[in-house]
Design a protein around this motif. Structure first.
Motif, mmCIF file in Angstrom:
data_model
loop_
_atom_site.group_PDB
_atom_site.id
_atom_site.type_symbol
_atom_site.label_atom_id
_atom_site.label_comp_id
_atom_site.label_asym_id
_atom_site.label_seq_id
_atom_site.Cartn_x
_atom_site.Cartn_y
_atom_site.Cartn_z
ATOM 1 N N VAL A 1 8.294 6.408 6.137
ATOM 2 C CA VAL A 1 8.967 7.459 6.899
ATOM 3 C C VAL A 1 8.023 8.627 7.143
ATOM 4 O O VAL A 1 7.946 9.172 8.253
ATOM 5 C CB VAL A 1 10.233 7.928 6.156
ATOM 6 C CG1 VAL A 1 10.815 9.188 6.810
ATOM 7 C CG2 VAL A 1 11.275 6.813 6.135
ATOM 8 N N LEU A 2 7.276 9.023 6.126
ATOM 9 C CA LEU A 2 6.358 10.149 6.266
ATOM 10 C C LEU A 2 5.299 9.865 7.321
ATOM 11 O O LEU A 2 4.982 10.739 8.156
ATOM 12 C CB LEU A 2 5.696 10.452 4.911
ATOM 13 C CG LEU A 2 4.693 11.601 4.889
ATOM 14 C CD1 LEU A 2 5.355 12.909 5.305
ATOM 15 C CD2 LEU A 2 4.066 11.740 3.496
ATOM 16 N N LEU A 3 4.748 8.658 7.315
ATOM 17 C CA LEU A 3 3.733 8.316 8.315
ATOM 18 C C LEU A 3 4.327 8.364 9.724
ATOM 19 O O LEU A 3 3.684 8.852 10.669
ATOM 20 C CB LEU A 3 3.171 6.924 8.025
ATOM 21 C CG LEU A 3 1.975 6.515 8.902
ATOM 22 C CD1 LEU A 3 0.727 7.284 8.469
ATOM 23 C CD2 LEU A 3 1.724 5.000 8.805
ATOM 24 N N HIS A 4 5.550 7.896 9.869
ATOM 25 C CA HIS A 4 6.217 7.916 11.173
ATOM 26 C C HIS A 4 6.412 9.351 11.658
ATOM 27 O O HIS A 4 6.161 9.669 12.837
ATOM 28 C CB HIS A 4 7.567 7.195 11.072
ATOM 29 C CG HIS A 4 8.269 7.025 12.379
ATOM 30 N ND1 HIS A 4 9.328 7.828 12.772
ATOM 31 C CD2 HIS A 4 8.065 6.149 13.395
ATOM 32 C CE1 HIS A 4 9.748 7.447 13.963
ATOM 33 N NE2 HIS A 4 9.017 6.424 14.369
ATOM 34 N N LEU A 5 6.841 10.237 10.763
ATOM 35 C CA LEU A 5 7.017 11.644 11.132
ATOM 36 C C LEU A 5 5.688 12.279 11.542
ATOM 37 O O LEU A 5 5.638 13.056 12.508
ATOM 38 C CB LEU A 5 7.626 12.416 9.956
ATOM 39 C CG LEU A 5 9.057 12.048 9.551
ATOM 40 C CD1 LEU A 5 9.444 12.806 8.281
ATOM 41 C CD2 LEU A 5 10.044 12.349 10.676
ATOM 42 N N CYS A 6 4.632 11.957 10.823
ATOM 43 C CA CYS A 6 3.310 12.527 11.155
ATOM 44 C C CYS A 6 2.819 12.018 12.510
ATOM 45 O O CYS A 6 2.202 12.766 13.275
ATOM 46 C CB CYS A 6 2.298 12.178 10.066
ATOM 47 S SG CYS A 6 2.549 13.070 8.519
ATOM 48 N N ALA A 7 3.108 10.749 12.809
ATOM 49 C CA ALA A 7 2.720 10.200 14.109
ATOM 50 C C ALA A 7 3.460 10.913 15.236
ATOM 51 O O ALA A 7 2.878 11.234 16.287
ATOM 52 C CB ALA A 7 2.994 8.701 14.145
ATOM 53 N N ASP B 1 18.188 5.747 5.739
ATOM 54 C CA ASP B 1 18.959 5.784 6.991
ATOM 55 C C ASP B 1 18.031 6.024 8.185
ATOM 56 O O ASP B 1 18.180 5.389 9.241
ATOM 57 C CB ASP B 1 20.020 6.892 6.926
ATOM 58 C CG ASP B 1 21.118 6.600 5.905
ATOM 59 O OD1 ASP B 1 21.229 5.436 5.471
ATOM 60 O OD2 ASP B 1 21.832 7.553 5.535
ATOM 61 N N TYR B 2 17.086 6.918 8.014
ATOM 62 C CA TYR B 2 16.122 7.221 9.087
ATOM 63 C C TYR B 2 15.298 5.980 9.417
ATOM 64 O O TYR B 2 15.068 5.653 10.595
ATOM 65 C CB TYR B 2 15.223 8.370 8.643
ATOM 66 C CG TYR B 2 14.162 8.754 9.649
ATOM 67 C CD1 TYR B 2 14.387 9.757 10.590
ATOM 68 C CD2 TYR B 2 12.914 8.132 9.642
ATOM 69 C CE1 TYR B 2 13.408 10.115 11.514
ATOM 70 C CE2 TYR B 2 11.923 8.486 10.548
ATOM 71 C CZ TYR B 2 12.172 9.473 11.482
ATOM 72 O OH TYR B 2 11.198 9.822 12.398
ATOM 73 N N ALA B 3 14.810 5.304 8.367
ATOM 74 C CA ALA B 3 13.972 4.122 8.587
ATOM 75 C C ALA B 3 14.740 3.032 9.336
ATOM 76 O O ALA B 3 14.202 2.383 10.246
ATOM 77 C CB ALA B 3 13.479 3.595 7.244
ATOM 78 N N LYS B 4 16.001 2.839 8.989
ATOM 79 C CA LYS B 4 16.803 1.812 9.669
ATOM 80 C C LYS B 4 17.089 2.209 11.112
ATOM 81 O O LYS B 4 17.066 1.357 12.018
ATOM 82 C CB LYS B 4 18.105 1.599 8.901
ATOM 83 C CG LYS B 4 17.902 0.905 7.551
ATOM 84 C CD LYS B 4 19.222 0.770 6.793
ATOM 85 C CE LYS B 4 19.018 0.035 5.475
ATOM 86 N NZ LYS B 4 20.275 -0.063 4.670
ATOM 87 N N GLN B 5 17.342 3.498 11.332
ATOM 88 C CA GLN B 5 17.615 3.969 12.692
ATOM 89 C C GLN B 5 16.410 3.733 13.598
ATOM 90 O O GLN B 5 16.565 3.404 14.780
ATOM 91 C CB GLN B 5 17.966 5.450 12.667
ATOM 92 C CG GLN B 5 18.240 6.034 14.057
ATOM 93 C CD GLN B 5 18.445 7.550 14.012
ATOM 94 O OE1 GLN B 5 18.674 8.122 12.954
ATOM 95 N NE2 GLN B 5 18.369 8.192 15.156
ATOM 96 N N HIS B 6 15.221 3.882 13.052
ATOM 97 C CA HIS B 6 13.999 3.716 13.845
ATOM 98 C C HIS B 6 13.365 2.341 13.662
ATOM 99 O O HIS B 6 12.206 2.129 14.045
ATOM 100 C CB HIS B 6 12.987 4.816 13.489
ATOM 101 C CG HIS B 6 13.413 6.186 13.905
ATOM 102 N ND1 HIS B 6 14.262 6.968 13.159
ATOM 103 C CD2 HIS B 6 13.134 6.911 15.031
ATOM 104 C CE1 HIS B 6 14.463 8.120 13.781
ATOM 105 N NE2 HIS B 6 13.793 8.114 14.919
#
Length: 425
Positions: free
Chosen positions: A35-41, A173-178
């Protein structure tokens, strides 16, 4: 419920550290760091810090190489460069695998973080709760119960935990949504590890009974951090007054403080000297010896020891005793090397000390064993070497490091301490 993950969390970190030019994301491939890597991207901008990932492979699982490959693939999909750092875990008997692996991991992280660089790690509110509980079960004080700070120094830059207020469920929840996929380390289910036991067997029951558990424990951790910072500031004041210019601690000034201040002062002094604070029982025994004024307060750990000499405490690296030696110096025109304590003597070095050698007689260099005598003064008379060490305030643990120069079995020089008048320049 905690806030929902958002790229704005990363932007806020950049605003807090405006000089940041590069960001490293600690990326294990698990849910949290995914999740953190996705947010940074998502938070990347053309004029913002560059983003890269760091993956630590301890080689503890048969699939660890495959996990590294998966992490490379994820980063490639974001066009984020990744460094895989392999650092096997080497631990001594009785050491915790979790603790040693964590120490290796953060040492590796620190080696990659330069000036004006950040390391972002994905610990969240559940991790913070588990950390506080673990510290409480270990009998930790305010510093331990403060648990993980949101930001701290590491390497030449800073470590930041942007997700520390988030519940793990929000991240999932965030990871599943994305539609993010993540790796599951099977060791995370092994309840023989203390953290896993708390996570799976204890925390769910506490959280069911106390719905605001994570927030209230986090608040307690903040209170403990404030108390710890206040104690550290007081210890720093006491340290500035009690430490000598050469780094020793004056016992008379330690004894002038209340016992609780003595404890924090000595702990701060040891840590400032580059060592880990001793166990509670060792520190208590040292304080008891200081209070008794028995003349020899001290303690010993696996890596260092504390010794007292002439109203001062010294912290010393623990080293093996120098073995007795007796080296013939057959040709004094040639240097003589002594393996321990790594000395090299020559006519030139002794002349610089004021020692005059001659080519007659039989010369040798030895370690002190006790009972040695050397001629001193005018008129010259024999004096015990021990007395000279005492007069020059040479601590007991340093005395064996002085080489003794003999001519025909007569002690004629102790470089840096004493010279027989017949051999003085």
């Amino acid at each position: 419920m905690s806030a929902y993950p958002d790229p704005a969390l990363i932007t806020q970190v950049y605003q807090q550290f405006p000089s940041t030019r590069r960001v490293h994301v600690a990326f294990s491939g698990g849910l949290d760091s995914r999740v953190l890597l996705h947010l940074c991207a998502l938070a990347r901008t053309s004029d913002g810090p560059s983003v890269s990932a760091l993956h630590i492979d301890h080689g503890l699982h048969v699939d660890s190489a495959a996990w590294s490959t998966d992490c490379r693939a994820v980063c490639a999909g974001y066009d984020i460069p990744i460094t895989v750092h392999r650092t096997p875990v080497v631990r001594a008997k009785g050491e915790s695998l979790e603790a040693v692996a964590r120490e290796h991991r953060y040492r590796a992280f620190a080696s990659h973080v330069g000036a004006d660089e950040l390391l972002l790690v994905a610990q969240h509110a559940d991790d913070q709760l588990e950390t506080v509980l673990l510290q409480l079960l270990r009998g930790a004080g305010p510093a331990g119960l403060a648990a993980m700070p949101r930001a701290r120094a590491i390497g030449q830059g800073h470590l930041v935990r942007p997700l520390l207020a988030m519940h793990r469920q929000c991240l999932e929840d965030y990871a599943k949504q994305h539609t993010l996929h993540w790796l599951d380390d099977p060791s995370n289910a092994d309840q023989t590890f203390a953290r896993n036991f708390l996570r799976h067997a204890i925390v769910p029951q506490l959280a069911e009974r106390y719905p605001a558990l994570r927030e209230t424990v986090a608040r307690s951790a903040r209170h403990c951090r404030e108390a710890s910072q206040a104690l550290a500031a007081l210890a720093a004041t006491d340290l500035a007054a009690a430490v000598s210019p050469h780094g020793t601690l004056r016992l008379d000034l330690v004894r002038a403080l209340a016992p609780v201040r003595q404890k924090h002062l000595i702990r701060a002094w040891i840590e400032q000297s580059g060592w880990r604070a001793p166990r509670e029982r060792q520190l208590t025994a040292l304080l008891d010896a200081i209070a008794r004024d028995d003349g020899q307060p001290g303690l010993e750990t696996r890596t260092y020891r504390i010794a007292s000499y002439r109203n001062e405490l010294h912290v010393l690296e623990k080293s093996h005793q120098i073995p007795a030696y007796h080296y013939p110096w057959k040709d004094i025109t040639q240097p003589l090397s002594i393996p321990e304590p790594r000395l090299q003597l020559s006519q030139d070095t002794l002349l610089a000390e004021g020692v005059q050698l001659d080519t007659g007689g039989t010369w040798s260099v030895r370690r002190r064993v006790g009972g040695e005598m050397i001629r001193q003064g005018q008129p010259a008379r024999r004096r015990a070497l021990k007395k000279l060490f005492q007069e020059q305030a040479v601590p007991v643990w340093r005395r064996d490091r002085y080489p003794l120069v003999f001519r025909d079995d007569i002690l004629v020089a102790v470089p840096g301490l004493a010279i027989d008048p017949d051999y003085t320049l």
